[in-house]
Design a protein around this motif. Structure first.
Motif, short mmCIF file in Angstrom:
data_model
loop_
_atom_site.label_atom_id
_atom_site.label_comp_id
_atom_site.label_asym_id
_atom_site.label_seq_id
_atom_site.Cartn_x
_atom_site.Cartn_y
_atom_site.Cartn_z
N ILE A 155 51.55 29.51 31.42
CA ILE A 155 52.93 29.84 31.75
C ILE A 155 53.41 30.93 30.80
CG2 ILE A 155 55.30 28.95 31.94
CD1 ILE A 155 54.10 26.21 32.56
N ASP A 156 54.12 31.91 31.34
CA ASP A 156 54.61 33.03 30.52
C ASP A 156 55.31 32.52 29.26
OD1 ASP A 156 55.43 36.06 30.45
OD2 ASP A 156 57.27 34.93 30.07
N ASN A 157 55.00 33.17 28.14
CA ASN A 157 55.51 32.71 26.84
C ASN A 157 57.03 32.61 26.81
OD1 ASN A 157 53.42 31.99 25.22
ND2 ASN A 157 53.46 33.81 23.92
N ASP A 158 57.71 33.66 27.26
CA ASP A 158 59.18 33.66 27.21
C ASP A 158 59.76 32.58 28.11
OD1 ASP A 158 59.19 35.77 25.41
OD2 ASP A 158 59.31 37.31 26.98
N VAL A 159 59.16 32.41 29.28
CA VAL A 159 59.63 31.37 30.21
C VAL A 159 59.42 29.99 29.59
CG1 VAL A 159 59.23 30.28 32.45
CG2 VAL A 159 59.24 32.78 32.26
N TYR A 160 58.24 29.77 29.01
CA TYR A 160 57.94 28.47 28.42
C TYR A 160 58.85 28.18 27.23
CZ TYR A 160 55.30 24.38 26.97
OH TYR A 160 54.95 23.09 26.64
N VAL B 119 60.36 30.77 41.33
CA VAL B 119 61.32 31.82 40.97
C VAL B 119 62.71 31.22 40.78
CG1 VAL B 119 62.53 33.87 41.84
CG2 VAL B 119 60.04 33.71 42.07
N ILE B 120 63.10 30.31 41.68
CA ILE B 120 64.40 29.63 41.55
C ILE B 120 64.42 28.80 40.27
CG2 ILE B 120 65.88 27.86 42.57
CD1 ILE B 120 64.88 28.83 45.34
N LEU B 121 63.33 28.08 40.01
CA LEU B 121 63.25 27.25 38.80
C LEU B 121 63.41 28.11 37.54
CD1 LEU B 121 62.58 24.52 37.39
CD2 LEU B 121 60.18 25.24 37.44
N ASN C 13 66.27 27.92 34.77
CA ASN C 13 65.81 27.73 33.39
C ASN C 13 66.40 28.79 32.46
OD1 ASN C 13 64.08 26.64 31.28
ND2 ASN C 13 62.80 28.45 31.57
N SER C 14 66.43 30.04 32.92
CA SER C 14 66.98 31.14 32.12
C SER C 14 68.48 30.96 31.88
CB SER C 14 66.70 32.47 32.82
OG SER C 14 67.19 33.54 32.07
N ILE C 15 69.19 30.56 32.91
CA ILE C 15 70.65 30.35 32.78
C ILE C 15 70.93 29.21 31.80
CG2 ILE C 15 72.73 29.61 33.99
CD1 ILE C 15 71.54 31.02 36.50
#
Length: 692
Positions: A174-179, A374-376, A380-382
């Motif tokens: 999983i992408d580092n920033d996302v994780y 993508v929605i998740l 997650n970012s918000i």
């Protein structure tokens, strides 16, 4: 049998078994010293490939030779990488030509200890592979099945990172920033295969086999067999071992009329697993899994209401029981974790996880699954943006004991919730009672970083941050997960309970002095920033935008006074490096940055009465600094050198060391001593090391 059941049900058994378990685990994990069968002189190794990961230009893998070895190999070019992707498979016998080295320990306090992590998995050496040869392709049936799953997951172009997490139990893709955002939101447990996932498997398999009119006992035996296979597939992760073993115990308890309560069976399982492998106690997944499951079982009668209310209560109980572990390892928690779980758990458990399994069977559905992820990630970012992270700092064993005592009694009396809150407040604010001053000469490799913490946290000052040069890579070389020392510095500061510092000083704009600062200040806020008088480079401009104020040449805090002694403006950054006379209490420190000998001579001409207790040697001990007349004049009692191990510049130079020894100046080097900690107050001077 009846007597045995009575014995196992008794309080005496629980008490003595718990005492035995404590001594057993401590003895086998702390007292006994396990040693490798290798001498470190070997350079040819034969072993079976049991695990691997290809990330950018790096091939990380584990082989089972005379013992397990953690190996790494760097691809020479794209063709080399593609050949590996095509030919490498689990279960193959490999010949590795390479060299052994000891895993590194953490040399900055309260940060990840890679050596201990591998030691707990009975891995004592790293193998740096120069050449890999596949000796044979005789692969056992179990590895053939696992290779099929890996190949199938790799066939998904858009969602394979989550497929790895949900199906193979590996969230490292999983992408580092996302994780990191998932971690900040407190929901990473959803991407580690655990009780929730195995529970869903039970429901799906059970419903499917019932339609085939199989009996309940036959279905349970089939599920147990499935879990044995699945354990192998996910690498026997501790949380899955716990979940699947408990399912089996519950089944056998019912099947053979053992009549044990679930909580008793849970304790028997805990006892059994730690006897089998006492190092499970060092596995964070194992600890989280048992604590949250124990909490949910203990408070099960409180989990009532509709689906959302049950989910809220489940999240709250899991959060309450896992919080001390989160603080012990991460030093902070997100106040919104319970609400985050309330939102994200249904998305993952009711849709994304089961739909990932369906997509694994029917790949044409991947585009639909991608939309879900993508929605998740958007949600997650918000949630990460609005997160309320409370940094507590490193908690003590006493904190853990009192916390769980209060949690246990809160089951009966709500006033204990107030005591839990007071305990957390005490843990956060206890640092302000410390009357000591600290100067940390942080081991940041071939770089500089000095952190000052004055008494009662009156002043927090970071001088330089360390850093390293970044080189442009081709797309095939770029890695998703790379070690970043900025994360280590962030973890160190959080362990001290620090969320904001008063001042950051960049002695000059070289990468090895400010390279990590930008990433650090995304997590740790900074009030004031000081830079030298030279033209600003891009990194310095970014840094100034991260602070609230810029100051020039001097800083006067409550217990720290810092004055710059070098105002030179030069095309050479080293000549313009800030030279910082720092007074903390009654102690005088001098931090030279990368200032050369010419600047040192100018300083003793201009400040001829300068006397120093502790000198931070200039330019990592290079022969361009540490002029003999300068050292004689300032007459330091102690000198500190910050240099990386096996650095290509051969810092510190023989000339500098010779000068220090000639003048009988005692010196320490971070490359040998790790982080050097100078602790002092009105009555105490103490030098400590955090050695590699």
């Amino acid at each position: 049998m009846k007597r045995l059941k009575i014995l196992l049900q008794s309080k005496m058994f629980f008490l003595f078994s718990l005492i035995f378990l404590v001594f057993y685990v401590v003895f086998f994990t702390e007292v006994i010293s396990y040693k490798s069968v290798y001498t470190s002189e070997e350079n040819i190794f034969l072993g079976k490939l049991i695990d691997y990961k290809i990330d950018g230009d790096k091939f990380s893998f584990t082989i089972k030779a005379k013992e397990k070895l953690q190996c790494s190999y760097y691809f020479k070019n794209l063709k080399d990488k593609e050949a590996f992707l095509k030919n490498i498979k689990l279960g193959q016998t490999l010949r590795i030509d390479g060299t052994l080295s000891k895993p590194s320990r953490n040399t900055i306090p309260n940060t990840f200890n890679y050596q201990d992590y591998l030691y707990s998995k009975k891995i004592y050496y790293l193998l740096n592979a120069q050449k890999i040869t596949i000796l044979n392709n005789k692969i056992s049936i179990n590895y053939r099945i696992k290779n099929f799953f890996i190949s199938r997951v790799n066939s998904f172009c858009e969602t394979n990172s989550y497929m790895y997490a949900f199906i193979l139990g590996d969230n490292g893709f999983i992408d580092n920033d996302v994780y990191n955002d998932f971690q900040k939101n407190g929901v990473t447990h959803l991407f580690a295969v655990s009780g929730m996932h195995t529970g869903l498997f039970v429901i799906v398999i059970n419903n499917f086999l019932k339609k085939l009119h199989l009996k309940d006992n036959s279905i349970s035996y089939f599920i147990i067999c499935f879990f044995i296979f699945y354990l192998f597939l996910v690498g026997f992760s501790a949380s899955v071992v716990r979940a699947t073993s408990f399912y089996a115990l519950l089944f056998f308890n019912k099947r053979f009329n053992w009549s044990f309560k679930s909580i008793k069976l849970f304790y028997f399982l805990f006892l059994l697993l730690l006897i089998i492998n006492p190092f499970y106690i060092k596995d964070v997944g194992f600890i989280y899994s048992f604590l949250t499951s124990f909490g949910l079982m203990t408070f099960s009668k409180k989990i009532t209401g509709n689906y959302l209310m049950k989910l809220f209560k489940t999240s709250a109980i899991a959060f309450m029981f896992s919080l001390p572990v989160t603080l012990y390892f991460n030093y902070e928690f997100n106040l919104l974790t319970i609400l985050n779980n309330l939102l994200i758990v249904p998305i993952v458990s009711l849709f994304l996880f089961p739909f990932s399994l369906i997509t694994f069977i029917f790949p044409f559905l991947e585009s639909v699954l991608k939309v879900g992820f993508v929605i998740l990630e958007g949600i997650n970012s918000i949630l990460s943006f609005i997160s309320i992270n409370i940094i507590i700092g490193k908690v003590s064993l006493a904190f853990l004991i009192f916390y769980y005592i209060f949690v246990f009694f809160s089951h009966k009396k709500r006033r204990y919730y107030l005591l839990i809150v007071l305990l957390l407040l005490g843990a956060k604010f206890k640092v302000y009672l410390d009357s000591n001053n600290y100067v940390y000469y942080l081991d940041v490799g071939q770089g500089d970083a000095t952190f000052i913490v004055s008494e009662h946290r009156k002043d927090l000052v970071l001088i330089d941050s360390g850093g390293k040069m970044e080189y442009q890579k081709e797309s095939w070389q770029v890695r998703n997960s790379m070690f970043n020392l900025a994360d280590t510095l962030t973890q160190f500061m959080k362990s001290l309970g620090i969320s904001k510092i008063d001042l950051f000083i960049a002695t000059h704009g070289d990468k090895d002095h400010i390279g990590y600062a930008i990433d650090l200040f995304k997590e740790i806020k900074v009030d004031k920033i000081m830079v030298n008088n030279n033209k600003l480079n891009n990194d310095e401009k970014k840094l100034l935008n991260m602070g609230d104020k810029q100051i020039k040449n001097a800083f006067k805090g409550e217990n720290v006074y810092i004055k710059n002694l070098n105002n030179a403006v030069d095309s050479d950054e080293n000549d313009s490096s800030l030279v910082l006379h720092t007074i903390i209490g009654k102690m005088n420190f001098l931090i030279m940055g990368d200032a050369p000998k010419s600047i040192e001579r100018d300083i003793i001409k201009k400040y001829n009465n300068l006397k120093i207790d502790v000198l931070k040697v200039g330019h990592h001990g290079s022969n361009t600094s540490s002029d003999e007349e300068f050292l004689k004049k300032i007459n330091p009692k102690l000198a500190i050198i910050s240099a990386g191990r096996n650095n290509r510049y051969n810092h510190p130079s023989f000339e500098t060391i010779e000068t220090l020894e000639k003048l009988r100046i005692k010196y320490y080097n971070t490359q040998n001593s790790g982080t050097i900690i100078f602790q002092f107050n009105a009555k105490l001077n103490n030098l400590a090391f955090y050695k590699p």
